[in-house]
Design an enzyme around this catalytic site. Structure first.
Site, short mmCIF file in Angstrom:
data_model
loop_
_atom_site.label_atom_id
_atom_site.label_comp_id
_atom_site.label_asym_id
_atom_site.label_seq_id
_atom_site.Cartn_x
_atom_site.Cartn_y
_atom_site.Cartn_z
N LYS A 1 29.64 -19.08 -22.04
CA LYS A 1 28.21 -19.31 -21.99
C LYS A 1 27.78 -20.72 -22.47
CE LYS A 1 27.31 -14.38 -21.43
NZ LYS A 1 26.93 -14.12 -19.84
N TYR B 1 29.58 -5.08 -24.04
CA TYR B 1 30.40 -5.44 -22.85
C TYR B 1 31.29 -6.71 -23.27
CZ TYR B 1 31.68 -7.51 -18.14
OH TYR B 1 32.27 -8.21 -17.12
N ASP C 1 32.35 -10.81 -30.81
CA ASP C 1 32.40 -11.34 -29.37
C ASP C 1 30.86 -11.87 -29.36
OD1 ASP C 1 32.48 -9.79 -26.06
OD2 ASP C 1 31.91 -11.73 -26.82
P1 KE4 Z 1 32.42 -13.73 -18.27
O1 KE4 Z 1 33.84 -13.16 -18.10
O2 KE4 Z 1 31.61 -13.22 -17.39
O3 KE4 Z 1 32.22 -15.18 -18.70
O4 KE4 Z 1 32.28 -13.09 -19.83
C1 KE4 Z 1 32.14 -11.74 -20.25
C2 KE4 Z 1 31.36 -11.22 -21.53
C3 KE4 Z 1 32.03 -11.06 -22.52
N1 KE4 Z 1 31.40 -10.99 -23.74
C4 KE4 Z 1 30.25 -10.66 -23.63
C5 KE4 Z 1 29.32 -10.35 -24.93
C6 KE4 Z 1 29.34 -10.98 -22.41
O5 KE4 Z 1 28.17 -10.83 -22.44
C7 KE4 Z 1 30.17 -11.32 -21.50
C8 KE4 Z 1 29.41 -11.45 -19.91
N2 KE4 Z 1 27.97 -11.14 -19.95
C9 KE4 Z 1 27.33 -10.81 -18.82
C10 KE4 Z 1 25.97 -10.34 -18.68
N3 KE4 Z 1 26.00 -9.05 -19.23
C11 KE4 Z 1 27.74 -11.88 -17.50
C12 KE4 Z 1 26.98 -11.38 -16.19
C13 KE4 Z 1 27.85 -11.10 -15.14
O6 KE4 Z 1 28.74 -10.17 -15.37
O7 KE4 Z 1 27.62 -11.70 -14.16
#
Ligand code: KE4
Length: 431
Positions: free
Chosen positions: A268, A145, A240
């Site tokens: 994060k 993701y 990523d």
């Molecule tokens: P954000 O846009 O949520 O800050 O980051 C996206 C993202 C990008 N790359 C990786 C590897 C990520 O894990 C994420 C976001 N992770 C999710 C957890 N699976 C955030 C939790 C959520 O969507 O609320």
């Protein structure tokens, strides 16, 4: 299980004013057939909900809180910063200090741009890779993701290494057709895709350790193959590390596996709980980003000084204490304890760790890609999950999320968790 009274009341109100009552889908607990608790406060390894119930927290805001909740060094840095104001719309010393710290710690990053989320970071990195290479196609992996950018809302078409189909309404197929999707850890599929599309490929983007399908480690040689194949055809390699950054090692997965990508996305941990993302890499690539170069990307609150102060404070502690061996030891003890408890009940289980990230699958292992992860028994997991929650242990409300560990988690927390897990497994096994 329905949440306690105050959470229920808040959830009823929330669903009247926001889609699904939440501001990010996974927080609605829909995947596990439960309803969310609403949090009043966090301290160290624990959360307290609005009804006063306490949980040992292994979600840790989905990764950012590697030092646990309300770490005094972070809190004091935020208090100092916010007393001076919240945002100025000009450059500030804090953004320079955090940029210098990220560059010092992440091996491949020479120049970095801050944004406000991981999604912004990956969207920007892909735009930059397309500009730098002069090509349009990207290749990603099933189960990874990268945020909700249109290019990533793409699933594999029929047959391997075919152009993508939208995985969400509202995403034009013209965009997803520029995204190839193949299984993680499948070198042959990568080589097949590159043989077919290599001269049109702008970048391969991957989570170097997959934290969005549970936890899946790269098999020996896989990341090296991505590095070699992208270099061979003139495509960029994007790691990523929004989740793995400062989580699997101080320098992230690229330090742990000694692979230098061309671009890295972060998020994060670098915000210390505040909205921060970043993308960075080799100077010759990053020099294409406006205003130095011609690749446009912007953001009103990028580099917010309070967020920068929080991120810098967290990285300072990580650099000073280098807690990764202790974090991995604790995560390993937790995973081993869960798997052993499952074994005693003849429940199939396998697990793994990477620094402060961990994962357990209730199915036979090894889990080497997303298709393997899909073998988990969802009904069993959901029953187990709800029992853990009732017992005061907060795991991610999905079998396809990584678990996290913080420096605030004690051995007593792990012992208490394993006691709750043992009862939850038995209840789920005999349901
Ligand atoms: P954000 O846009 O949520 O800050 O980051 C996206 C993202 C990008 N790359 C990786 C590897 C990520 O894990 C994420 C976001 N992770 C999710 C957890 N699976 C955030 C939790 C959520 O969507 O609320």
């Amino acid at each position: 299980m329905s949440p306690q009274e105050r959470s229920q009341e808040l959830f009823d109100r929330a669903r009247r004013v926001s889609p699904g009552g939440v501001h990010s889908p996974v927080r609605a607990f829909g995947a596990v057939g439960a309803e969310p608790f609403f949090t009043a406060s966090g301290a160290g390894s624990r959360l307290r909900d609005v009804d006063g119930k306490e949980y040992i927290d292994y979600v840790l805001s989905w990764g950012p809180l590697v030092l646990g909740h309300a770490h005094p060094h972070v809190t004091e840095a935020v208090e100092r910063a916010v007393r001076k104001g919240t945002h100025y719309g000009t450059p500030t010393p804090e953004e320079v200090e955090l940029a210098e710290k990220v560059i010092a710690l992440v091996p491949s990053v020479e120049v970095v741009r801050f944004v406000n989320s991981g999604t912004e970071a990956t969207m920007s990195a892909v735009r930059l890779a397309r500009a730098f290479s002069g090509r349009d196609l990207i290749l990603k992996f099933e189960g990874c993701y990268h945020g909700h950018g249109d290019s990533f809302m793409s699933k594999a078409g029929s047959g391997l290494a075919t152009l993508g189909l939208p995985s969400s309404p509202g995403v034009p197929k013209e965009i997803t057709q520029l995204t190839l999707t193949v299984p993680f850890n499948d070198g042959a599929a990568v080589q097949e895709a590159i043989a077919e599309y290599g001269d049109r490929l702008a970048a391969v983007i991957t989570e170097p350790v997959v934290g969005n399908s549970g936890l899946i480690l790269p098999e020996a040689g896989f990341l090296e193959l991505l590095r070699e194949e992208t270099r061979r055809v003139g495509a960029l390699l994007i790691f990523d590390e929004v989740m793995t950054g400062f989580r699997v090692a101080l320098g992230g997965a690229q330090q742990r596996f000694a692979i230098e990508p061309d671009l890295t996305t972060l998020g994060k941990v670098i915000g210390g709980g505040f909205p921060v993302g970043a993308y960075g890499g080799r100077r010759e690539i990053m020099s294409r980003v406006a205003p130095q170069g011609d690749v446009y990307q912007a953001g009103t609150l990028s580099g917010n000084p309070v967020a920068m102060a929080a991120g810098l404070a967290q990285l300072e502690i990580l650099e000073r204490e280098d807690p990764y061996a202790a974090l991995e030891e604790r995560a390993t003890r937790l995973v081993a304890g869960i798997v052993a408890a499952a074994d005693r009940l003849d429940v199939p289980a396998s697990g793994t760790t990477a620094g402060s990230m961990w994962g357990v699958y209730f199915c036979d292992g090894p889990v080497r890609n997303f298709d393997d992860a899909l073998k988990v028994d969802r009904d069993f997991f959901n029953a187990y999950y709800r029992e853990c929650l009732a017992g005061g242990v907060f795991f991610a409300p999905s079998p396809f999320e990584a678990g996290f560990m913080s420096t605030a988690h004690s051995d007593a927390d792990i012992d208490e968790t394993l006691s709750v897990v043992g009862r939850a497994l038995a209840t789920a096994a005999w349901r």
